[in-house]
Write an enzyme that holds these catalytic residues in place. Structure first.
Site, short mmCIF file in Angstrom:
data_model
loop_
_atom_site.label_atom_id
_atom_site.label_comp_id
_atom_site.label_asym_id
_atom_site.label_seq_id
_atom_site.Cartn_x
_atom_site.Cartn_y
_atom_site.Cartn_z
CG ASP A 115 -2.24 3.53 -5.78
OD1 ASP A 115 -3.18 3.34 -5.00
OD2 ASP A 115 -1.17 4.07 -5.44
CG ASP B 13 -4.62 -1.50 -6.69
OD1 ASP B 13 -4.22 -0.42 -7.14
OD2 ASP B 13 -5.44 -1.60 -5.74
CD GLU C 133 -6.48 6.26 -4.97
OE1 GLU C 133 -6.82 6.24 -3.78
OE2 GLU C 133 -5.29 6.12 -5.32
CG HIS D 292 -7.63 -0.28 0.40
ND1 HIS D 292 -8.25 0.05 -0.80
CD2 HIS D 292 -6.39 0.23 0.33
CE1 HIS D 292 -7.40 0.73 -1.54
NE2 HIS D 292 -6.26 0.86 -0.89
CG ASP D 293 -7.02 3.95 0.71
OD1 ASP D 293 -6.18 3.26 1.32
OD2 ASP D 293 -6.91 4.26 -0.49
#
Ligand code: NOJ
Length: 550
Positions: A200, A104, A254, A326-327
C-alpha cells in the site's frame, strides 16, 4: 534480439488476479458482513473465472476508519471476517485449487489504536516513542483524507503526522526497529504460505529529512514532493525485497502519482524491489487526482496513458493492468455507458485484459457492477468521500455536490457483491452492512452464468484466450490511431502471430478502417461482444479480437 526474448518467465507474468474486498464479498455466517467463511464457499467461483490468484484487501483487525487500511494488529484476522484458522483453511483450499494468495501490506501507517501508537503517545522515553513521526510544530502539509496532515495529541503534547486520515498515523520508517517489524510481519504471512504482497502507498514510506513545507497553494497534495519517492526509499525497499527473495514471493507496489521514470527505478536495475507497480495515469481520463476535479471522459487521454506505460516498460519491466479496485468508482459508470451496460462492460474488458502485463479484476467488475447513487451524504461511509463533500465546492448546490459524490465515491466499489436476484442480492440472509445496488435483479452472477453473451462469460473468454497465447502474454504492444476519439486499436505480436484488438468507446455506429499493414490479410475473428459481426461497421461499444498469422 526480439522484444519478447530474454525474459525469465516468472510465474506472475502468466497469471491474472482477482481482488477481494472481504467485507462486501460474501457473508458466510449470516451477520450482514462479508467474511472468510463466505470467501471459502466462493473459491470455486473465483477459480471458474480463469484467474490464478487472489489479492485480499486488508483482512486484519481494524477500527475501520479507512475500512481495513487502518490496521491495529498485523498478525491476526478481523473478528468480523473470522479467525486465523479460517484464514488458513481459505489459503489451503485456494492453493489446492491452484490459486495463489497475496496479502495487502499496509506499512506507511497503522491505526491509532495499534498498541505501538498507544505506547508511542505515552511519552518521549517510551520504547515505541520513535515508531511514529512526532513534532512540536507542524509543517504546512495537508493530509490526503482529512484536513491538515498533523494532529495534536494531548497525552504526548506533540503533533503526529498522518498523510491519510487522522486515525492513520504514519510510521517512522527511518527507525530501524520499525523496519524490523515490517520484516517480521512479512515473515509471519510468508511462513504461513502466502505467495506475496500488494504494498500500500509504498512510494510514500520515506519522508524527506526535516519535513520541509510544501507548496502553499496546492490543496491535499502539497506535501507530496517531500514524501513521494523519498531519500531512503530504495534502501528500505531493498531490505523488504531481501525477505521476499528468501521465499518465491511476489511484490506489487501501489504508487499513487507515480511517473513511469520513478516506477522504473522500483522495477529494474540495481534498485529493483518490486515485480510490478500499480500506476494511476489511466484512471484519470475523466478526472484529476481521481476524486477532486471531474472532466468529461477522454478516450485520447486514456489511450495515451495506456500506451505510455506499455511502451516505457517494454523489454524492461512488467505492467499491472486494472480498471477497477476498491478505490475507484465502477468503470462502466465512468468510461463506458450504463445504457449500453453489457456492450460497454465487455468492451472495457477487452480494452485492458489483452495488454502486456498481469491483469487484476476487482470483485463485481466481472459482472458489470455499476455506481450506486445514494440520496444523502450521510448514507456514505468512506472517509475520503465525506471529506471531499464537506471541503470542496462548498458554494455549489447540494444536488451538484451530491452528483460529484455519485461520480467519484469509493463506496460505489464497496457495495455488496451481487450473487443472485434474491433479497440482498444473495450476499447475505440479513440486511447487509452497506446498501445493495438496486440494479441487482439484472446485474448478478446467477443471471449472467446462464447468458452466453454476458459480461461474466466474456471475462472468462478473455482470460482463457490470454492464458493460452504467447502473443497475448509476452508479445510486443503497438497502438494504432492514437488520436481517434472513439476507437482504441492495439496489437500484440509474437513471432508470426499478431492479435489486433479493436474497441469502440462510443454509442455511435461507425466504420473502422483496418490499419494499412493489415489490409488484404485474412484475420480470424476470435472474440466479439456481439453475435456475428457486420464487416467494417462497428455497433455501440463493439469490440473484436482478430488473430493473424503472418
Ligand atoms: C491506498 C488504499 O488502496 C486505500 O484504500 C487507502 O485508503 C489508502 N491507501 C491509505 O491506506
Amino acid at each position: 534480439m526480439g522484444e519478447t526474448e530474454g525474459y525469465k518467465k516468472d510465474w506472475y507474468k502468466q497469471m491474472s488476479f482477482y481482488q477481494i474486498w472481504v467485507r462486501s464479498f460474501a457473508d458466510g455466517n449470516g451477520d450482514g458482513i462479508g467474511d472468510l467463511y463466505g470467501v471459502y464457499d466462493k473459491l470455486e467461483y473465483v477459480k471458474s473465472l480463469g484467474v490464478d490468484g487472489i489479492w485480499f484487501s486488508p483482512v486484519y483487525p481494524s477500527p475501520n476508519a479507512d475500512y481495513g487500511y487502518d490496521i491495529s494488529d498485523y498478525k491476526d484476522i478481523h473478528p468480523d471476517f473470522g479467525t486465523l484458522d479460517q484464514f488458513k483453511k481459505v489459503l489451503e483450499k485456494a492453493h489446492s485449487l491452484g490459486l495463489k494468495i497475496i496479502m495487502d501490506l499496509v506499512v506507511n501507517h497503522t491505526s491509532d489504536e495499534h498498541p505501538w501508537f498507544k505506547e508511542s503517545r505515552k511519552g518521549k522515553d517510551n520504547p515505541y516513542s520513535d515508531y511514529y513521526i512526532w513534532r512540536d510544530e507542524p509543517n504546512n502539509w495537508d493530509s490526503l483524507f482529512e484536513g491538515k496532515a498533523w494532529e495534536y495529541d494531548e497525552q504526548r503534547g506533540q503533533y503526529y503526522l498522518h498523510i491519510f486520515a487522522k486515525k492513520q498515523p504514519d510510521l517512522n520508517m527511518d527507525n530501524p526497529k520499525v523496519r524490523e517489524e515490517v520484516e517480521s510481519i512479512m515473515r509471519f504471512w510468508l511462513d504461513m504460505g502466502v505467495d506475496g504482497f500488494r504494498e500500500d502507498v509504498i512510494n510514500f514510506i520515506s519522508k524527506k529529512e526535516g519535513l520541509p513545507n510544501g507548496l502553499p497553494f496546492i490543496p491535499a497534495v502539497n506535501g507530496m514532493p517531500h514524501y513521494k519517492d523519498g531519500p531512503h526509499i530504495h534502501e528500505y525497499m531493498a531490505q523488504f525485497r531481501k525477505v521476499c527473495n528468501e521465499y518465491d514471493c511476489f511484490q506489487i507496489g501501489e504508487g499513487p502519482m507515480t511517473t513511469v521514470n520513478s516506477a522504473l527505478k522500483y522495477l529494474t536495475g540495481p534498485t529493483k524491489s518490486l515485480d510490478m507497480m500499480i500506476s494511476f495515469d489511466h484512471m484519470m481520463a475523466d478526472c484529476v487526482y481521481t476524486e477532486y476535479v471531474h472532466r468529461p471522459f477522454s478516450l485520447v487521454k486514456l489511450k495515451k496513458a495506456f500506451s505510455k506505460w506499455q511502451y516505457a516498460l517494454a523489454g524492461k519491466a512488467w505492467n499491472s493492468l486494472y480498471l477497477e479496485n476498491h478505490d475507484h468508482p465502477r468503470i462502466i459508470s465512468r468510461y463506458g455507458s450504463e445504457k449500453y451496460w453489457r456492450e460497454s462492460g465487455t468492451m472495457l474488458a477487452a480494452s485492458f485484459l489483452f495488454q502486456r502485463g498481469t491483469p487484476f479484476i476487482y470483485q463485481g467488475q466481472e459482472i458489470g457492477m455499476t455506481n450506486i447513487r445514494l440520496r444523502s451524504i450521510h448514507q456514505y461511509v468512506d472517509v475520503s468521500s465525506k471529506t471531499n463533500y464537506h471541503t470542496y465546492h462548498l458554494k455549489e448546490k447540494t444536488s451538484k455536490r451530491m452528483h460529484r459524490i455519485h461520480l467519484s465515491s469509493r463506496d460505489s466499489a464497496r457495495t455488496p457483491m451481487q450473487w443472485n436476484d434474491h433479497k440482498y442480492a444473495g450476499f447475505s440472509t440479513v440486511r447487509p452492512w452497506f446498501y445493495v445496488n438496486p440494479n441487482y435483479k439484472m446485474v448478478n452472477v446467477a443471471a449472467e452464468e446462464n447468458d452466453k453473451l454476458s459480461i461474466l462469460n466474456f471475462y472468462r473468454k478473455c482470460l482463457n484466450l490470454r492464458k493460452h497465447s504467447k502473443a497475448l502474454l509476452y508479445g510486443s504492444y503497438k497502438e494504432y490511431y492514437p488520436k481517434d476519439k472513439f476507437i482504441y486499436v492495439y496489437e500484440r505480436a509474437y513471432k508470426n502471430i499478431r492479435y489486433l484488438i479493436i474497441c469502440s468507446f462510443t454509442s455511435l455506429t461507425l466504420t473502422v478502417r483496418i490499419p494499412t499493414e493489415y489490409e488484404g490479410k485474412k484475420g480470424e475473428l476470435v472474440l466479439c461482444n456481439y453475435r456475428g459481426h457486420a464487416g467494417e461497421l462497428y455497433r455501440p461499444y463493439e469490440c473484436r479480437v482478430y488473430r493473424y498469422k503472418v
